[in-house]
Design a protein around this motif. Structure first.
Motif, PDB file in Angstrom:
ATOM      1  N   ALA A 148     102.720 -34.840  26.437  1.00  0.00           N
ATOM      2  CA  ALA A 148     103.057 -33.441  26.219  1.00  0.00           C
ATOM      3  C   ALA A 148     102.119 -32.890  25.164  1.00  0.00           C
ATOM      4  CB  ALA A 148     104.486 -33.315  25.738  1.00  0.00           C
ATOM      5  N   ARG A 177     108.819 -24.627  17.220  1.00  0.00           N
ATOM      6  CA  ARG A 177     109.813 -24.126  18.172  1.00  0.00           C
ATOM      7  C   ARG A 177     111.049 -24.982  18.005  1.00  0.00           C
ATOM      8  NH1 ARG A 177     106.724 -23.880  23.703  1.00  0.00           N
ATOM      9  NH2 ARG A 177     108.789 -23.303  24.448  1.00  0.00           N
ATOM     10  N   ARG A 210     112.385 -27.899  20.339  1.00  0.00           N
ATOM     11  CA  ARG A 210     111.439 -28.918  20.766  1.00  0.00           C
ATOM     12  C   ARG A 210     111.725 -30.243  20.087  1.00  0.00           C
ATOM     13  NH1 ARG A 210     106.768 -28.115  23.618  1.00  0.00           N
ATOM     14  NH2 ARG A 210     107.651 -26.766  25.198  1.00  0.00           N
ATOM     15  N   PHE A 252     106.926 -41.261  29.797  1.00  0.00           N
ATOM     16  CA  PHE A 252     107.586 -40.127  30.451  1.00  0.00           C
ATOM     17  C   PHE A 252     107.738 -39.020  29.421  1.00  0.00           C
ATOM     18  CE2 PHE A 252     111.740 -38.051  31.362  1.00  0.00           C
ATOM     19  CZ  PHE A 252     111.267 -37.298  32.397  1.00  0.00           C
ATOM     20  N   ASP A 253     106.718 -38.203  29.324  1.00  0.00           N
ATOM     21  CA  ASP A 253     106.711 -37.260  28.222  1.00  0.00           C
ATOM     22  C   ASP A 253     106.710 -35.806  28.691  1.00  0.00           C
ATOM     23  OD1 ASP A 253     107.035 -37.015  25.591  1.00  0.00           O
ATOM     24  OD2 ASP A 253     105.070 -37.780  25.008  1.00  0.00           O
ATOM     25  N   VAL A 254     107.288 -35.561  29.838  1.00  0.00           N
ATOM     26  CA  VAL A 254     107.400 -34.181  30.295  1.00  0.00           C
ATOM     27  C   VAL A 254     108.595 -33.550  29.603  1.00  0.00           C
ATOM     28  CG1 VAL A 254     107.490 -32.711  32.327  1.00  0.00           C
ATOM     29  CG2 VAL A 254     106.663 -35.026  32.532  1.00  0.00           C
ATOM     30  N   PRO A 255     108.390 -32.448  28.880  1.00  0.00           N
ATOM     31  CA  PRO A 255     109.545 -31.818  28.230  1.00  0.00           C
ATOM     32  C   PRO A 255     110.611 -31.469  29.269  1.00  0.00           C
ATOM     33  CG  PRO A 255     107.514 -30.758  27.551  1.00  0.00           C
ATOM     34  CD  PRO A 255     107.156 -31.713  28.639  1.00  0.00           C
ATOM     35  N   GLU A 275     112.482 -28.923  29.761  1.00  0.00           N
ATOM     36  CA  GLU A 275     112.485 -27.614  30.417  1.00  0.00           C
ATOM     37  C   GLU A 275     111.380 -27.525  31.479  1.00  0.00           C
ATOM     38  OE1 GLU A 275     111.733 -27.920  27.187  1.00  0.00           O
ATOM     39  OE2 GLU A 275     110.050 -26.625  26.628  1.00  0.00           O
ATOM     40  N   VAL A 276     110.286 -28.284  31.277  1.00  0.00           N
ATOM     41  CA  VAL A 276     109.218 -28.278  32.285  1.00  0.00           C
ATOM     42  C   VAL A 276     109.685 -29.034  33.527  1.00  0.00           C
ATOM     43  CG1 VAL A 276     106.867 -29.008  32.825  1.00  0.00           C
ATOM     44  CG2 VAL A 276     107.385 -28.051  30.583  1.00  0.00           C
ATOM     45  N   LEU A 333     111.957 -26.908  35.445  1.00  0.00           N
ATOM     46  CA  LEU A 333     111.216 -25.863  36.151  1.00  0.00           C
ATOM     47  C   LEU A 333     110.625 -26.413  37.451  1.00  0.00           C
ATOM     48  CD1 LEU A 333     110.493 -22.915  35.642  1.00  0.00           C
ATOM     49  CD2 LEU A 333     108.360 -23.666  34.602  1.00  0.00           C
ATOM     50  N   ILE A 334     110.050 -27.623  37.377  1.00  0.00           N
ATOM     51  CA  ILE A 334     109.435 -28.215  38.572  1.00  0.00           C
ATOM     52  C   ILE A 334     110.511 -28.592  39.594  1.00  0.00           C
ATOM     53  CG2 ILE A 334     108.045 -30.140  39.468  1.00  0.00           C
ATOM     54  CD1 ILE A 334     106.732 -30.275  36.655  1.00  0.00           C
ATOM     55  N   LEU A 335     111.538 -29.305  39.127  1.00  0.00           N
ATOM     56  CA  LEU A 335     112.552 -29.792  40.077  1.00  0.00           C
ATOM     57  C   LEU A 335     113.357 -28.649  40.690  1.00  0.00           C
ATOM     58  CD1 LEU A 335     113.891 -33.131  38.534  1.00  0.00           C
ATOM     59  CD2 LEU A 335     111.872 -32.705  39.924  1.00  0.00           C
ATOM     60  N   GLN A 383     112.265 -26.050  41.867  1.00  0.00           N
ATOM     61  CA  GLN A 383     111.524 -25.471  43.006  1.00  0.00           C
ATOM     62  C   GLN A 383     111.653 -26.330  44.255  1.00  0.00           C
ATOM     63  OE1 GLN A 383     109.703 -22.636  42.456  1.00  0.00           O
ATOM     64  NE2 GLN A 383     110.154 -22.644  40.281  1.00  0.00           N
ATOM     65  N   SER A 406     116.467 -40.412  33.753  1.00  0.00           N
ATOM     66  CA  SER A 406     116.414 -39.070  33.169  1.00  0.00           C
ATOM     67  C   SER A 406     116.142 -38.011  34.251  1.00  0.00           C
ATOM     68  CB  SER A 406     115.397 -38.981  32.045  1.00  0.00           C
ATOM     69  OG  SER A 406     114.236 -39.674  32.393  1.00  0.00           O
ATOM     70  N   TRP A 407     115.384 -38.391  35.277  1.00  0.00           N
ATOM     71  CA  TRP A 407     115.178 -37.442  36.386  1.00  0.00           C
ATOM     72  C   TRP A 407     116.480 -37.211  37.135  1.00  0.00           C
ATOM     73  CZ3 TRP A 407     110.300 -36.198  39.444  1.00  0.00           C
ATOM     74  CH2 TRP A 407     109.192 -36.097  38.588  1.00  0.00           C
ATOM     75  N   LEU A 455     101.974 -28.434  31.156  1.00  0.00           N
ATOM     76  CA  LEU A 455     102.352 -28.740  29.769  1.00  0.00           C
ATOM     77  C   LEU A 455     101.709 -27.743  28.806  1.00  0.00           C
ATOM     78  CD1 LEU A 455     102.245 -32.626  29.558  1.00  0.00           C
ATOM     79  CD2 LEU A 455     104.178 -31.123  29.949  1.00  0.00           C
ATOM     80  N   ALA A 458     104.252 -24.897  38.136  1.00  0.00           N
ATOM     81  CA  ALA A 458     105.405 -25.746  38.471  1.00  0.00           C
ATOM     82  C   ALA A 458     105.717 -25.638  39.956  1.00  0.00           C
ATOM     83  CB  ALA A 458     106.616 -25.341  37.645  1.00  0.00           C
ATOM     84  N   ALA A 491     105.660 -28.603  42.752  1.00  0.00           N
ATOM     85  CA  ALA A 491     106.812 -28.880  43.621  1.00  0.00           C
ATOM     86  C   ALA A 491     106.373 -28.886  45.083  1.00  0.00           C
ATOM     87  CB  ALA A 491     107.911 -27.850  43.386  1.00  0.00           C
TER      88      ALA A 491
END
Lengths: 321, 167
Positions: free
Chosen positions: A5, A13, A16, A29-32, A34-35, A38-40, A42, A57-58, B103, B118, B122
């Motif tokens: 990240a 912030r 964070r 596994f360092d994806v914040p 909230e990111v 956002l991806i999942l 979609q 965690s996923w 990121l 994002a 996806a």
């Protein structure tokens, strides 16, 4: 390659993980959060479920944002009496409800949780919400072998009702009405191209226009704002091309989803044909599969939904076989 | 194009800031472009410093973000042009590049681009094998084989009828 990240050194912030110290366990596994959310968010339901197998965690994120739609219920009108049946396909359960207020009526259309019904003997037309049993009466209308549709729930601001009656091969009559009005407005339109309107029409509301598919595969569009009717120069889909009265067992169903119009045709083959309307090129494009959509086919009003939980997703569902 | 309009003191004059990546390269960016990033805007409001050091964003990623910001700060471009720029911006990019972009845009708080990237990620992840996702994100599977099998069994329909891809 590690997926670190990035962090702005010069901003702070609050939400964070800035001061979280050494995180050996999470290093790879360092994806914040909230990111990742956002991806999942979609992903379709199917991909979301698969993403939950990636790691623990996923799973937590995937489950927290998972949206699963339930298939629509089927409503059965009784042959005698006032006991109406509602079938929930996801639970395979039947609920029964006495609705004496619907006596003598038949269904015309269903959308957004509302039913449109008519009483043939009194020419009455009305909306009914089976959940709240709210009823909205409309001006009377004589209906002859025709389908009535509406654009949106009668409680919404821009609800319009629409029906089309066959006058002759080159003339059709369009009747429209808005809830609260005292009469239907009926206008005759000349068609440059033949449009045979019948009880087997299919009507959907899409991008501000009512699209009407005739039994021979012609499609017309009515704009309720501009009061214009045109028969589109779109040839019928392949399997509707050679219509004859001997093909009465053939059926086609039309539904709208996300600004697109789809039809399902049952022919002699095992699987129904699925087409999507390409307005730019004026053609019906055959689709190999429904992808993440489920098509609920019904003679009066069909419906397309996405993200239906379970096996019935990506299928065409018929209300009776 | 920066004009002297009612947009306030920040954009009143064409000012620039220098942004330095973690590999030490410096980028000269107009302030009107920089403030489209909520994080950079906050820094500029808090201090006079015209040099901002981003210790976690590499050259390549920063250059892409700045190209995006400069395009969106250009008042001469229509919204339609900007939208098609956004689509082209993410199309054809490697998944690896998108990971760093998402990121960076999250850190810099460039909400619109973060969302677009994002969404593109996806789209790529659609119909991919779980193993592919683990590899691309460099994630260690922390399930026991039994626990993983149990989750797969619960929603077996999500796996049953499609060819999943591994590249």
């Amino acid at each position: 390659m590690q997926f670190h990240a990035c962090r702005l050194t010069e901003t702070t912030r609050d939400n964070r993980r800035v001061s979280s110290g050494p995180r050996e366990k999470q290093a790879e596994f360092d994806v914040p959060m909230e990111v990742l959310e956002l991806i999942l968010s979609q992903l379709s339901l199917r991909d979301n479920i698969r993403a939950s197998v990636v790691c623990k965690s996923w799973l937590a994120v995937a489950v927290s944002i998972r949206r699963a739609n339930r298939p629509p219920w089927l409503m059965f009108f009784p042959k005698y009496g006032e006991l109406y049946e509602f079938y929930d396909p996801s639970r395979r359960k039947i609920y029964r409800l006495e609705l004496p207020e619907l006596r003598g009526s038949r269904i015309c259309y269903a959308k957004d949780g509302w039913l449109l019904l008519c009483r043939p003997d009194t020419r009455g037309v009305f909306f009914f919400c089976p959940y709240t049993r709210e009823m909205i009466e409309l001006p009377k209308l004589r209906l002859v072998d025709q389908i009535v549709a509406f654009s949106s729930a009668p409680t919404s601001l821009n609800c319009v009702l629409f029906t089309i009656e066959h006058v002759s091969n080159s003339v059709i009559a369009i009747a429209t009405c808005r809830p609260g009005e005292t009469r239907w407005s009926i206008v005759n339109y000349d068609c440059c191209m033949p449009f045979y309107s019948s009880i087997r029409n299919k009507i959907v509301f899409c991008n501000g226009r009512f699209f009407c598919l005739s039994v021979t595969g012609a499609i017309g569009a009515y704009d309720p704002e501009k009061c214009t009717w045109i028969v589109l120069s779109v040839g019928p889909p392949k399997c509707m091309m050679f219509f004859s009265v001997h093909h009465y067992w053939r059926a086609n169903f039309m539904a709208e989803h996300d600004g697109d119009i789809f039809i399902v045709c049952t022919c002699s083959s095992i699987n129904p044909f699925i087409y999507k309307l390409d307005l730019v090129h004026g053609v019906w494009v055959e689709m190999e599969s429904l992808g993440d959509m489920t098509f609920f086919a019904n003679f009066l009003s069909s419906r397309v939904m996405t993200d239906i939980l379970g096996k019935i997703g990506s299928n065409v569902c018929f209300s009776k076989v | 194009m920066v004009t002297t309009d009612e947009k306030g003191p920040l954009t009143a004059k064409k000012k620039s800031v220098i942004i330095r990546s973690c590999d030490g390269d410096e980028f000269l960016v107009s302030e009107s472009a920089a403030v489209l990033s909520t994080s950079l805007k906050k820094i500029l409001e808090e201090k006079e410093d015209r040099l901002i050091h981003l210790s976690d964003i590499d050259n390549k990623t920063l250059a892409m973000v700045i190209a995006y910001l400069s395009t969106h700060a250009d008042d001469g471009l229509s919204d339609d042009l900007k939208r098609s720029f956004d689509q082209e911006f993410v199309s054809g990019k490697e998944f690896d590049v998108l990971k760093y972009l998402v990121l960076a845009t999250d850190t810099l708080q460039v909400t619109c681009l973060c969302y677009t990237v994002a969404k593109k990620m996806a789209d790529i992840m659609k119909n991919k094998l779980v193993e592919w996702v683990r590899r691309e994100f460099d994630i260690q599977n922390d399930y026991t084989p039994e626990a993983e099998a149990e989750i797969r069994r619960l929603d077996a329909w999500a796996w049953d009828d499609r060819q999943l891809e591994d590249d």
